[in-house]
Design a protein around this motif. Structure first.
Motif, PDB file in Angstrom:
ATOM      1  N   ALA A 244       0.840  -1.206   0.000  1.00 53.95           N
ATOM      2  CA  ALA A 244       0.000   0.000   0.000  1.00 53.95           C
ATOM      3  C   ALA A 244       0.874   1.255   0.000  1.00 53.95           C
ATOM      4  O   ALA A 244       0.594   2.223  -0.729  1.00 53.95           O
ATOM      5  CB  ALA A 244      -0.927  -0.019   1.215  1.00 53.95           C
ATOM      6  N   CYS A 245       1.928   1.230   0.783  1.00 51.25           N
ATOM      7  CA  CYS A 245       2.848   2.374   0.828  1.00 51.25           C
ATOM      8  C   CYS A 245       3.557   2.554  -0.508  1.00 51.25           C
ATOM      9  O   CYS A 245       3.726   3.693  -0.995  1.00 51.25           O
ATOM     10  CB  CYS A 245       3.864   2.182   1.950  1.00 51.25           C
ATOM     11  N   LEU A 246       3.978   1.441  -1.108  1.00 49.64           N
ATOM     12  CA  LEU A 246       4.670   1.527  -2.394  1.00 49.64           C
ATOM     13  C   LEU A 246       3.746   2.045  -3.495  1.00 49.64           C
ATOM     14  O   LEU A 246       4.152   2.879  -4.318  1.00 49.64           O
ATOM     15  CB  LEU A 246       5.217   0.146  -2.778  1.00 49.64           C
ATOM     16  N   VAL A 247       2.511   1.530  -3.531  1.00 50.21           N
ATOM     17  CA  VAL A 247       1.566   1.986  -4.544  1.00 50.21           C
ATOM     18  C   VAL A 247       1.286   3.478  -4.384  1.00 50.21           C
ATOM     19  O   VAL A 247       1.212   4.236  -5.372  1.00 50.21           O
ATOM     20  CB  VAL A 247       0.258   1.172  -4.464  1.00 50.21           C
ATOM     21  N   LEU A 248       1.135   3.921  -3.134  1.00 53.56           N
ATOM     22  CA  LEU A 248       0.915   5.345  -2.883  1.00 53.56           C
ATOM     23  C   LEU A 248       2.117   6.163  -3.336  1.00 53.56           C
ATOM     24  O   LEU A 248       1.963   7.227  -3.964  1.00 53.56           O
ATOM     25  CB  LEU A 248       0.652   5.561  -1.387  1.00 53.56           C
ATOM     26  N   TYR A 249       3.312   5.643  -3.081  1.00 48.19           N
ATOM     27  CA  TYR A 249       4.544   6.338  -3.500  1.00 48.19           C
ATOM     28  C   TYR A 249       4.606   6.425  -5.017  1.00 48.19           C
ATOM     29  O   TYR A 249       4.902   7.488  -5.589  1.00 48.19           O
ATOM     30  CB  TYR A 249       5.756   5.595  -2.943  1.00 48.19           C
ATOM     31  N   TRP A 250       4.341   5.279  -5.702  1.00 54.17           N
ATOM     32  CA  TRP A 250       4.386   5.282  -7.160  1.00 54.17           C
ATOM     33  C   TRP A 250       3.305   6.190  -7.753  1.00 54.17           C
ATOM     34  O   TRP A 250       3.512   6.839  -8.770  1.00 54.17           O
ATOM     35  CB  TRP A 250       4.210   3.852  -7.686  1.00 54.17           C
ATOM     36  N   ARG A 251       2.135   6.210  -7.138  1.00 55.38           N
ATOM     37  CA  ARG A 251       1.034   7.027  -7.647  1.00 55.38           C
ATOM     38  C   ARG A 251       1.388   8.513  -7.578  1.00 55.38           C
ATOM     39  O   ARG A 251       1.030   9.294  -8.472  1.00 55.38           O
ATOM     40  CB  ARG A 251      -0.225   6.733  -6.835  1.00 55.38           C
ATOM     41  N   ILE A 252       2.109   8.915  -6.524  1.00 53.24           N
ATOM     42  CA  ILE A 252       2.449  10.331  -6.354  1.00 53.24           C
ATOM     43  C   ILE A 252       3.626  10.735  -7.220  1.00 53.24           C
ATOM     44  O   ILE A 252       3.589  11.756  -7.915  1.00 53.24           O
ATOM     45  CB  ILE A 252       2.741  10.622  -4.870  1.00 53.24           C
ATOM     46  N   PHE A 253       4.714   9.872  -7.195  1.00 54.80           N
ATOM     47  CA  PHE A 253       5.951  10.277  -7.857  1.00 54.80           C
ATOM     48  C   PHE A 253       6.130   9.668  -9.250  1.00 54.80           C
ATOM     49  O   PHE A 253       6.866  10.206 -10.066  1.00 54.80           O
ATOM     50  CB  PHE A 253       7.150   9.898  -6.978  1.00 54.80           C
ATOM     51  N   TYR A 254       5.464   8.550  -9.513  1.00 55.75           N
ATOM     52  CA  TYR A 254       5.571   7.919 -10.833  1.00 55.75           C
ATOM     53  C   TYR A 254       4.171   7.519 -11.311  1.00 55.75           C
ATOM     54  O   TYR A 254       3.830   6.333 -11.388  1.00 55.75           O
ATOM     55  CB  TYR A 254       6.469   6.674 -10.774  1.00 55.75           C
ATOM     56  N   PRO A 255       3.355   8.501 -11.634  1.00 57.79           N
ATOM     57  CA  PRO A 255       1.950   8.198 -11.985  1.00 57.79           C
ATOM     58  C   PRO A 255       1.805   7.358 -13.245  1.00 57.79           C
ATOM     59  O   PRO A 255       0.771   6.720 -13.429  1.00 57.79           O
ATOM     60  CB  PRO A 255       1.342   9.593 -12.164  1.00 57.79           C
ATOM     61  N   GLU A 256       2.822   7.352 -14.123  1.00 61.29           N
ATOM     62  CA  GLU A 256       2.727   6.571 -15.354  1.00 61.29           C
ATOM     63  C   GLU A 256       3.213   5.133 -15.183  1.00 61.29           C
ATOM     64  O   GLU A 256       3.175   4.348 -16.129  1.00 61.29           O
ATOM     65  CB  GLU A 256       3.548   7.257 -16.454  1.00 61.29           C
ATOM     66  N   SER A 257       3.667   4.775 -14.004  1.00 59.44           N
ATOM     67  CA  SER A 257       4.204   3.427 -13.784  1.00 59.44           C
ATOM     68  C   SER A 257       3.098   2.376 -13.930  1.00 59.44           C
ATOM     69  O   SER A 257       2.012   2.530 -13.372  1.00 59.44           O
ATOM     70  CB  SER A 257       4.822   3.315 -12.389  1.00 59.44           C
ATOM     71  N   PRO A 258       3.398   1.282 -14.674  1.00 62.59           N
ATOM     72  CA  PRO A 258       2.386   0.213 -14.815  1.00 62.59           C
ATOM     73  C   PRO A 258       2.134  -0.542 -13.514  1.00 62.59           C
ATOM     74  O   PRO A 258       1.139  -1.257 -13.398  1.00 62.59           O
ATOM     75  CB  PRO A 258       3.011  -0.709 -15.871  1.00 62.59           C
ATOM     76  N   LEU A 259       3.015  -0.398 -12.550  1.00 64.24           N
ATOM     77  CA  LEU A 259       2.863  -1.098 -11.283  1.00 64.24           C
ATOM     78  C   LEU A 259       1.720  -0.552 -10.440  1.00 64.24           C
ATOM     79  O   LEU A 259       1.349  -1.144  -9.429  1.00 64.24           O
ATOM     80  CB  LEU A 259       4.167  -1.029 -10.479  1.00 64.24           C
ATOM     81  N   THR A 260       1.171   0.580 -10.821  1.00 70.32           N
ATOM     82  CA  THR A 260       0.066   1.155 -10.047  1.00 70.32           C
ATOM     83  C   THR A 260      -1.282   0.762 -10.618  1.00 70.32           C
ATOM     84  O   THR A 260      -2.310   1.200 -10.123  1.00 70.32           O
ATOM     85  CB  THR A 260       0.179   2.690 -10.037  1.00 70.32           C
ATOM     86  N   GLY A 261      -1.304  -0.055 -11.637  1.00 74.93           N
ATOM     87  CA  GLY A 261      -2.547  -0.396 -12.297  1.00 74.93           C
ATOM     88  C   GLY A 261      -3.162  -1.689 -11.804  1.00 74.93           C
ATOM     89  O   GLY A 261      -2.965  -2.129 -10.655  1.00 74.93           O
ATOM     90  N   LEU A 262      -3.881  -2.340 -12.705  1.00 77.27           N
ATOM     91  CA  LEU A 262      -4.652  -3.537 -12.385  1.00 77.27           C
ATOM     92  C   LEU A 262      -3.759  -4.708 -11.989  1.00 77.27           C
ATOM     93  O   LEU A 262      -4.144  -5.531 -11.150  1.00 77.27           O
ATOM     94  CB  LEU A 262      -5.525  -3.918 -13.583  1.00 77.27           C
ATOM     95  N   ALA A 263      -2.552  -4.794 -12.580  1.00 80.30           N
ATOM     96  CA  ALA A 263      -1.678  -5.948 -12.333  1.00 80.30           C
ATOM     97  C   ALA A 263      -1.346  -6.095 -10.856  1.00 80.30           C
ATOM     98  O   ALA A 263      -1.450  -7.187 -10.278  1.00 80.30           O
ATOM     99  CB  ALA A 263      -0.399  -5.825 -13.156  1.00 80.30           C
ATOM    100  N   ILE A 264      -0.938  -5.007 -10.227  1.00 79.05           N
ATOM    101  CA  ILE A 264      -0.544  -5.088  -8.824  1.00 79.05           C
ATOM    102  C   ILE A 264      -1.750  -5.392  -7.937  1.00 79.05           C
ATOM    103  O   ILE A 264      -1.642  -6.088  -6.921  1.00 79.05           O
ATOM    104  CB  ILE A 264       0.148  -3.781  -8.380  1.00 79.05           C
TER     105      ILE A 264
END
Length: 315
Positions: A244-264
């Motif tokens: 949850a912390c990593l997804v929040l971090y990626w969403r804020i600083f790397y919004p285009e990362s595929p890791l924040t989508g459906l796969a994770i």
């Protein structure tokens, strides 16, 4: 009666003549009266008819016949219930447990041991697919069990009548004889031997039956699996919090990362679902055993018992 030899049988018609020949030789050389107790565990071949033929020519042969198949451990239990000797020896009917080892077991009993178990040091003509899991299982069981269960041992053993009397008082439905034997205590020792290949016929103890016996032994003598499900649940909670912390971090600083989508999200759902199902399965094993115990049914039903005197009439 000084000696009782207990042998559970399931579809062993090809082995029975050789088994009787070798067992009778051992019995002829014993220093006291002996009985051979054969238990027909719902065999579909001519095993029961062969029992009757043995009984006609040798009064030392006694036999029990189940009304249906109840399983190896229950068959051993029935033999122990009816054994009248001061010394009881349990062995399998496929001749992988060599009857010629019985005098060595008796010699240890004379030295003051109440339980003498046969410990396998080598398995002839068995593939590594069977040897390796068995090797690992016995050591895992020994490390997790509440009592010290010897490694590489089966039901081939000698027990004093005092030990068998205690075993017979245990009302457990899901029986793991080698574990109960260790739980009772008393002086115990091992006689090492090399396990012979099956004499004839097909293997009756399939992988599914072996797995069921292994699970039964682990669940019957250890509470560690219950604790393990708790630990795995805590681990899953920590991983979920970290994700949850990593997804929040990626969403804020790397919004285009595929890791924040459906796969994770799917990965997390599958992981947590697997943890829940495993935990429910472990809990179900213990609840299932409680369910079997509270029903209070008899361990087995007999359709025939021959050679036990007055006890025959109690059926």
């Amino acid at each position: 009666m000084k000696y009782s030899l207990v042998i559970p049988i399931y579809n062993e018609e090809k082995n029975l003549p050789e088994l009787y020949r070798r067992i009778s030789t051992i019995m002829n050389n014993m220093d006291g009266d002996a009985e051979l107790i054969l238990i027909n565990d719902g065999s579909r071949d001519r095993s029961l008819q062969i029992f009757r033929e043995f009984r006609e020519k040798d009064s030392r042969v006694c036999y029990l016949s189940f009304a249906r198949n109840f399983g190896h451990q229950i068959a051993v239990t029935a033999g122990l219930n009816f054994a009248r000797g001061k010394v009881i020896v349990v062995l399998d009917g496929d001749l992988q447990d060599p009857p010629e080892l019985i005098p060595s077991l008796i010699e240890k009993w004379r030295q003051g041991y109440q339980v003498v178990y046969a410990q396998r040091i080598k398995r002839h003509q068995e593939s590594w697919l069977k040897k390796f899991p068995a090797f690992v299982y016995y050591r895992v069981l020994r490390s997790l069990a509440d009592v010290e269960i010897p490694t590489d041992t089966g039901d081939f053993c000698l027990m004093d009548k005092s030990v068998v009397d205690l075993l017979n008082k245990m009302p457990e439905t899901n029986r793991y004889i080698r574990g109960l034997r260790a739980w009772i205590g008393f002086r115990q020792t091992a006689v090492k031997f090399e396990r012979e290949p099956r004499f004839a016929g097909e293997i009756q103890y399939t992988f599914a039956k072996s797995l069921a016996l292994a699970i039964n032994g682990l669940v019957s003598f250890s509470k560690v699996p219950l604790r393990l499900s708790t630990y795995v649940g805590l681990f899953a909670a920590c991983v979920s919090l970290l994700m949850a912390c990593l997804v929040l971090y990626w969403r804020i600083f790397y919004p285009e990362s595929p890791l924040t989508g459906l796969a994770i999200i799917m990965m997390t759902i599958f992981f947590l679902g697997a943890v829940q199902l495993v935990s429910i399965g472990i809990l179900g094993e213990y609840i299932g055993r409680i369910y079997e115990e509270v029903k209070g049914r008899p361990l087995y039903t007999l359709s025939e018992a021959v050679g036990f005197g007055e006890r025959n009439k109690s059926l």
